[in-house]
Scaffold this motif. Structure first.
Motif, PDB file in Angstrom:
ATOM      1  N   VAL A 154       2.110  19.152 -17.107  1.00  0.00           N
ATOM      2  CA  VAL A 154       1.671  18.277 -16.025  1.00  0.00           C
ATOM      3  C   VAL A 154       0.379  18.784 -15.420  1.00  0.00           C
ATOM      4  N   ARG A 155       0.340  20.063 -15.102  1.00  0.00           N
ATOM      5  CA  ARG A 155      -0.849  20.623 -14.456  1.00  0.00           C
ATOM      6  C   ARG A 155      -2.065  20.518 -15.365  1.00  0.00           C
ATOM      7  N   ALA A 156      -1.885  20.858 -16.637  1.00  0.00           N
ATOM      8  CA  ALA A 156      -3.013  20.811 -17.572  1.00  0.00           C
ATOM      9  C   ALA A 156      -3.542  19.391 -17.723  1.00  0.00           C
ATOM     10  N   LEU A 157      -2.649  18.418 -17.888  1.00  0.00           N
ATOM     11  CA  LEU A 157      -3.093  17.038 -18.105  1.00  0.00           C
ATOM     12  C   LEU A 157      -3.685  16.429 -16.838  1.00  0.00           C
ATOM     13  N   GLY A 166       0.764  -1.230   0.000  1.00  0.00           N
ATOM     14  CA  GLY A 166       0.000   0.000   0.000  1.00  0.00           C
ATOM     15  C   GLY A 166       0.792   1.274   0.000  1.00  0.00           C
ATOM     16  N   PHE A 167       2.087   1.233  -0.309  1.00  0.00           N
ATOM     17  CA  PHE A 167       2.856   2.465  -0.319  1.00  0.00           C
ATOM     18  C   PHE A 167       2.638   3.178  -1.641  1.00  0.00           C
ATOM     19  N   THR A 168       1.965   4.303  -1.602  1.00  0.00           N
ATOM     20  CA  THR A 168       1.675   5.046  -2.827  1.00  0.00           C
ATOM     21  C   THR A 168       2.981   5.386  -3.529  1.00  0.00           C
ATOM     22  N   GLY A 169       3.028   5.089  -4.818  1.00  0.00           N
ATOM     23  CA  GLY A 169       4.218   5.416  -5.593  1.00  0.00           C
ATOM     24  C   GLY A 169       5.260   4.322  -5.621  1.00  0.00           C
ATOM     25  N   LEU A 170       5.115   3.281  -4.766  1.00  0.00           N
ATOM     26  CA  LEU A 170       6.138   2.242  -4.722  1.00  0.00           C
ATOM     27  C   LEU A 170       6.270   1.530  -6.053  1.00  0.00           C
ATOM     28  N   LEU A 171       5.133   1.107  -6.623  1.00  0.00           N
ATOM     29  CA  LEU A 171       5.184   0.418  -7.914  1.00  0.00           C
ATOM     30  C   LEU A 171       5.620   1.371  -9.010  1.00  0.00           C
ATOM     31  N   LEU A 199       2.103   9.303 -14.144  1.00  0.00           N
ATOM     32  CA  LEU A 199       2.060   7.935 -13.641  1.00  0.00           C
ATOM     33  C   LEU A 199       1.795   7.895 -12.136  1.00  0.00           C
ATOM     34  N   ALA A 200       2.284   8.913 -11.436  1.00  0.00           N
ATOM     35  CA  ALA A 200       2.156   8.923  -9.985  1.00  0.00           C
ATOM     36  C   ALA A 200       0.880   9.583  -9.480  1.00  0.00           C
ATOM     37  N   HIS A 201       0.276  10.483 -10.281  1.00  0.00           N
ATOM     38  CA  HIS A 201      -0.793  11.316  -9.729  1.00  0.00           C
ATOM     39  C   HIS A 201      -2.074  11.383 -10.553  1.00  0.00           C
ATOM     40  N   SER A 202      -2.114  10.824 -11.729  1.00  0.00           N
ATOM     41  CA  SER A 202      -3.306  10.945 -12.574  1.00  0.00           C
ATOM     42  C   SER A 202      -4.525  10.300 -11.928  1.00  0.00           C
ATOM     43  N   ALA A 203      -5.706  10.849 -12.248  1.00  0.00           N
ATOM     44  CA  ALA A 203      -6.971  10.288 -11.753  1.00  0.00           C
ATOM     45  C   ALA A 203      -7.547   9.241 -12.699  1.00  0.00           C
ATOM     46  N   CYS A 204      -6.847   8.927 -13.780  1.00  0.00           N
ATOM     47  CA  CYS A 204      -7.309   7.920 -14.738  1.00  0.00           C
ATOM     48  C   CYS A 204      -6.093   7.177 -15.278  1.00  0.00           C
ATOM     49  N   CYS A 234       6.769  -1.987 -26.129  1.00  0.00           N
ATOM     50  CA  CYS A 234       5.374  -1.686 -26.435  1.00  0.00           C
ATOM     51  C   CYS A 234       4.885  -0.603 -25.473  1.00  0.00           C
ATOM     52  N   PRO A 235       3.730  -0.001 -25.738  1.00  0.00           N
ATOM     53  CA  PRO A 235       3.178   0.971 -24.790  1.00  0.00           C
ATOM     54  C   PRO A 235       2.948   0.344 -23.420  1.00  0.00           C
ATOM     55  N   VAL A 236       3.103   1.157 -22.391  1.00  0.00           N
ATOM     56  CA  VAL A 236       2.890   0.737 -21.007  1.00  0.00           C
ATOM     57  C   VAL A 236       1.750   1.563 -20.429  1.00  0.00           C
ATOM     58  N   VAL A 237       0.763   0.895 -19.832  1.00  0.00           N
ATOM     59  CA  VAL A 237      -0.381   1.578 -19.224  1.00  0.00           C
ATOM     60  C   VAL A 237      -0.380   1.314 -17.727  1.00  0.00           C
ATOM     61  N   VAL A 238      -0.450   2.379 -16.946  1.00  0.00           N
ATOM     62  CA  VAL A 238      -0.658   2.264 -15.501  1.00  0.00           C
ATOM     63  C   VAL A 238      -2.108   2.640 -15.226  1.00  0.00           C
ATOM     64  N   VAL A 239      -2.846   1.697 -14.660  1.00  0.00           N
ATOM     65  CA  VAL A 239      -4.277   1.877 -14.435  1.00  0.00           C
ATOM     66  C   VAL A 239      -4.496   2.528 -13.076  1.00  0.00           C
ATOM     67  N   ARG A 240      -5.129   3.689 -13.098  1.00  0.00           N
ATOM     68  CA  ARG A 240      -5.353   4.462 -11.895  1.00  0.00           C
ATOM     69  C   ARG A 240      -6.815   4.886 -11.793  1.00  0.00           C
ATOM     70  N   GLY A 241      -7.288   5.143 -10.576  1.00  0.00           N
ATOM     71  CA  GLY A 241      -8.583   5.755 -10.330  1.00  0.00           C
ATOM     72  C   GLY A 241      -8.378   7.036  -9.553  1.00  0.00           C
ATOM     73  N   ARG A 242      -9.464   7.642  -9.132  1.00  0.00           N
ATOM     74  CA  ARG A 242      -9.348   8.898  -8.392  1.00  0.00           C
ATOM     75  C   ARG A 242      -8.603   8.710  -7.068  1.00  0.00           C
ATOM     76  N   ARG A 243      -8.875   7.589  -6.399  1.00  0.00           N
ATOM     77  CA  ARG A 243      -8.174   7.259  -5.167  1.00  0.00           C
ATOM     78  C   ARG A 243      -7.390   5.971  -5.382  1.00  0.00           C
ATOM     79  N   PRO A 244      -6.402   5.683  -4.527  1.00  0.00           N
ATOM     80  CA  PRO A 244      -5.478   4.576  -4.788  1.00  0.00           C
ATOM     81  C   PRO A 244      -6.115   3.247  -5.157  1.00  0.00           C
ATOM     82  N   ASP A 245      -7.198   2.839  -4.473  1.00  0.00           N
ATOM     83  CA  ASP A 245      -7.781   1.526  -4.743  1.00  0.00           C
ATOM     84  C   ASP A 245      -9.083   1.602  -5.524  1.00  0.00           C
ATOM     85  N   ASP A 246      -9.404   2.777  -6.078  1.00  0.00           N
ATOM     86  CA  ASP A 246     -10.612   2.919  -6.891  1.00  0.00           C
ATOM     87  C   ASP A 246     -10.435   2.244  -8.246  1.00  0.00           C
TER      88      ASP A 246
END
Length: 297
Positions: free
Chosen positions: A244-247, A118-123, A280-285, A137-149
């Motif tokens: 970064v801020r805009a995206l 559960g350490f945010t950012g560890l992965l 990768l570390a902060h996006s909501a999607c 190949c392209p790499v996708v990190v799957v994120r939600g609004r909150r860490p486990d969403d």
């Protein structure tokens, strides 16, 4: 294992909720592409100090736990996508090295945003950044609004553009994903006091002139892709500010953000650009990072 002509979507799992969300997200992509979903979990034995028959017992224990993680991910996938074809791979070795080997024949590799513990950012710090810098190949990190969403399923696909070869490869991938998902593409380009060549803009430069010039650059970059995807709705946002801020702000209402691994201003030898790492570390999607040459033109 998959046949030589099979398409492969790879998902790295580790028993965490984040990885299960990523596996389900990857399964949707596999179904859409008619590909095999390959679920991969790596495990590493503890530091030397165990010997003899104890080594075998420890190895079996770690492997059994890894197999349970893959089975949990498979169960989550089949509950949502029962028709997807699945391969399971449990491999002893470091996560990055294993995933780099396993993704050699993959179209995309998909990861969760954080692992067990559960350490945010560890992965992000250890695996996703390394894969985004080196995977073929392209790499996708799957994120939600909150860490486990779970990740969002609605909204446009965003493509971060800066006119570099990296962003053009990312743009092609973003067009394909938006068209396949039946949603719009939003091409996002930012500008500020620094020119694309890395110099300060001349004093007295009219902001409206800069904005118009930057818009023309984006339109030129988009022209061949509009021709290739004539039915794809493409919106353009050219804004003053930092990428970064805009995206991050726009990504709050998106289902996927796509960027190149390095943009203009990248230093030789830099593994991954600051914009890509921040997303990768902060996006909501979910965030896709596309290296030059990783996406067919």
């Amino acid at each position: 294992m998959s046949r030589r002509d099979d398409r492969v979507v790879l998902a790295g799992v580790d028993g965490s909720a984040s990885a299960r969300h990523a596996a389900v997200w990857a399964a949707e992509m596999a179904v859409r592409r008619g590909a095999v979903l390959r679920l991969v979990q790596a495990y590493v034995l503890p530091s030397p100090g165990v010997s003899g028959t104890a080594v075998t017992a420890v190895r079996e224990g770690f492997r059994g736990r890894a197999e349970s993680g893959v089975a949990e991910a498979e169960g989550a996938v089949l509950a949502k996508w029962p028709s997807v074809r699945i391969e399971r791979s449990v491999v002893e070795g470091g996560r990055v090295a294993v995933l780099l080997r396993e993704c050699a024949d993959a179209e995309v590799v998909v990861l969760g945003s954080r692992g067990l513990g559960g350490f945010t950012g560890l992965l992000i710090g250890s695996t996703a950044v390394s894969l985004a810098a080196h995977a073929p190949c392209p790499v996708v990190v799957v994120r939600g609004r909150r860490p486990d969403d779970p990740p969002p399923v609605a909204g446009p696909v965003l493509a971060g553009l800066d006119g570099s070869p990296d962003s053009n490869d990312a743009l092609g991938y973003a067009c394909e994903e938006a068209a396949a998902r039946g949603t719009a593409l939003v091409a996002v380009h930012t500008w500020n006091e620094i020119t694309p060549e890395g110099k300060l803009r001349a004093a007295g430069t009219r902001l409206e002139d800069v904005a118009a010039t930057e818009r023309r650059r984006v339109d030129e970059q988009l022209a061949p892709w509009r021709e290739k995807f004539p039915d794809l709705p493409i919106d353009v946002l050219v804004v003053r500010g930092r990428p970064v801020r805009a995206l991050l702000e726009l990504g709050a209402d998106a289902q996927l953000v796509v960027v190149g691994s390095r943009g203009r201003g990248g230093f030789t030898g830099m593994l991954l650009g600051s914009t890509s790492q921040a997303l990768l570390a902060h996006s909501a999607c979910p965030v896709a990072v596309v290296r030059p040459g990783a996406q067919p033109s």
